[in-house]
Design an enzyme around this catalytic site. Structure first.
Site, PDB file in Angstrom:
ATOM      1  N   ARG A 236      74.303   8.030  16.498  1.00  0.00           N
ATOM      2  CA  ARG A 236      73.948   6.919  15.622  1.00  0.00           C
ATOM      3  C   ARG A 236      74.595   5.650  16.160  1.00  0.00           C
ATOM      4  NH1 ARG A 236      69.781   8.210  13.083  1.00  0.00           N
ATOM      5  NH2 ARG A 236      70.187   6.802  11.331  1.00  0.00           N
ATOM      6  N   HIS A 283      65.830   4.374  21.005  1.00  0.00           N
ATOM      7  CA  HIS A 283      66.018   5.332  19.917  1.00  0.00           C
ATOM      8  C   HIS A 283      64.886   6.367  19.909  1.00  0.00           C
ATOM      9  CE1 HIS A 283      67.961   5.835  15.679  1.00  0.00           C
ATOM     10  NE2 HIS A 283      67.653   7.009  16.214  1.00  0.00           N
TER      11      HIS A 283
END
Length: 320
Positions: A236, A283
């Site tokens: 993350r 991502h």
């Protein structure tokens, strides 16, 4: 008896997170259950018993008075946990082979990329320079994986099969066959000292926020054949101190691969776009096929309605 409806709340922006694409998959597997693509659908909020979500707007889920289960369509649940109005019902995270294998592919690809000196070789190609360097074997490199759960364990075993030495670390004690596992703050430094390539797959919690910082980078193996240790973060964005990463590329770190960022998309003026020691990906390390996840959610709902237990329920106290 009318089955409770399933609401889809998907805010993504990329092709893989097209709400229409996800609704088509859920329609195929939910059969006679109504699937609502919000906010377009017209419906009675009381009819919604299940929600499948990706980055919902805070407060959206509180509108369903009869909600029974929330299914998060991605691996990380930190954005959901930040919603103070989140209904007090089971929150289920995704754990499907497709996601696990895609993350494994990403980790192995980027470990090999740094191990085989690909950034240097591609720079040499652009400059028309034939200048190979000595290449060490995989057995000379120790990969340390922070977050040795399902995703980390799968990557660890494949890296080990290739020939890398692999160690793992997690906040709580884990046992992974064939992998030396460290745990907790008291063993963190020992784990870091062993590590040449640091792979981070941790969940984002209050305890892990900002854990990838200059102090940690300075404790990695300074005698690495790579010349300087490498960071790969596919966990993350909130795990990393981005100013510290950029500052550490002066030699504390020899290179980084980053799939996640504190702000996404990464701003156009960010140094991450052009820094020669940075490999940036948008991502997409574990973008999972909607078909695999929709089947997983439908199977969980069917088991739950038959009186069975839900799998992979998030412990809200721990945050994952």
């Amino acid at each position: 008896m009318t089955r409770g409806a399933l609401a889809l709340l998907i805010h993504g922006g990329t092709d893989n997170w097209s709400p229409e694409r996800w609704k088509a998959r859920f329609d195929q597997v939910c059969h006679d259950r109504r699937v609502l693509q919000l906010p377009q659908a017209s419906f009675n909020p009381a009819d919604v018993h299940y929600a499948a979500v990706w980055k919902p707007v805070p407060g959206e889920l509180a509108a369903f008075p009869n909600l029974k289960v929330i299914f998060n369509l991605g691996a990380g649940v930190d954005a959901l946990m930040a919603d103070k109005t989140l209904p007090s019902v089971p929150l289920v995270r995704v754990a499907v082979d497709d996601l696990t294998n895609r993350m494994m592919e990403y980790v192995v690809l980027h470990v090999l990329m740094h191990h085989r000196q690909e950034p240097y070789l591609r720079e040499s190609q652009r400059n028309g320079r034939w200048a190979p360097k000595y290449q060490w074997p995989a057995s000379a490199i120790c990969v340390g994986i922070m977050g040795i759960g399902t995703l980390g364990a799968r990557a660890a075993h494949v890296l080990q099969q290739i020939g890398f030495r692999v160690v793992g670390w997690s906040r709580s004690r884990k046992q992974v066959e064939g992998i030396e596992c460290f745990a907790g703050g008291e063993q963190f430094d020992a784990f870091l000292r062993r590590t040449d390539i640091l792979v981070c797959l941790l969940p984002l919690t209050a305890d892990t926020r900002g854990i990838l910082n200059r102090d940690v980078f300075g404790k990695l193996n300074r005698a690495s054949p790579l010349g300087a240790p490498v960071l790969i973060n596919a966990g993350r964005g909130g795990l990393q101190n981005e100013a510290d990463i950029l500052a550490s590329l002066d030699g504390t770190l020899g290179g980084v691969s980053l799939d996640v960022f504190s702000r996404e998309p990464v701003p156009a003026d960010s140094p991450f776009w052009t820094h020669p020691k940075v490999v940036l990906t948008p991502h997409n390390a574990a973008d999972t096929d909607p078909g695999a996840i929709s089947r997983y959610v439908a199977e969980q709902i069917a088991r739950f309605e038959a009186g069975g237990a839900l799998e992979n329920v998030v412990d809200r106290a721990r945050g994952y």
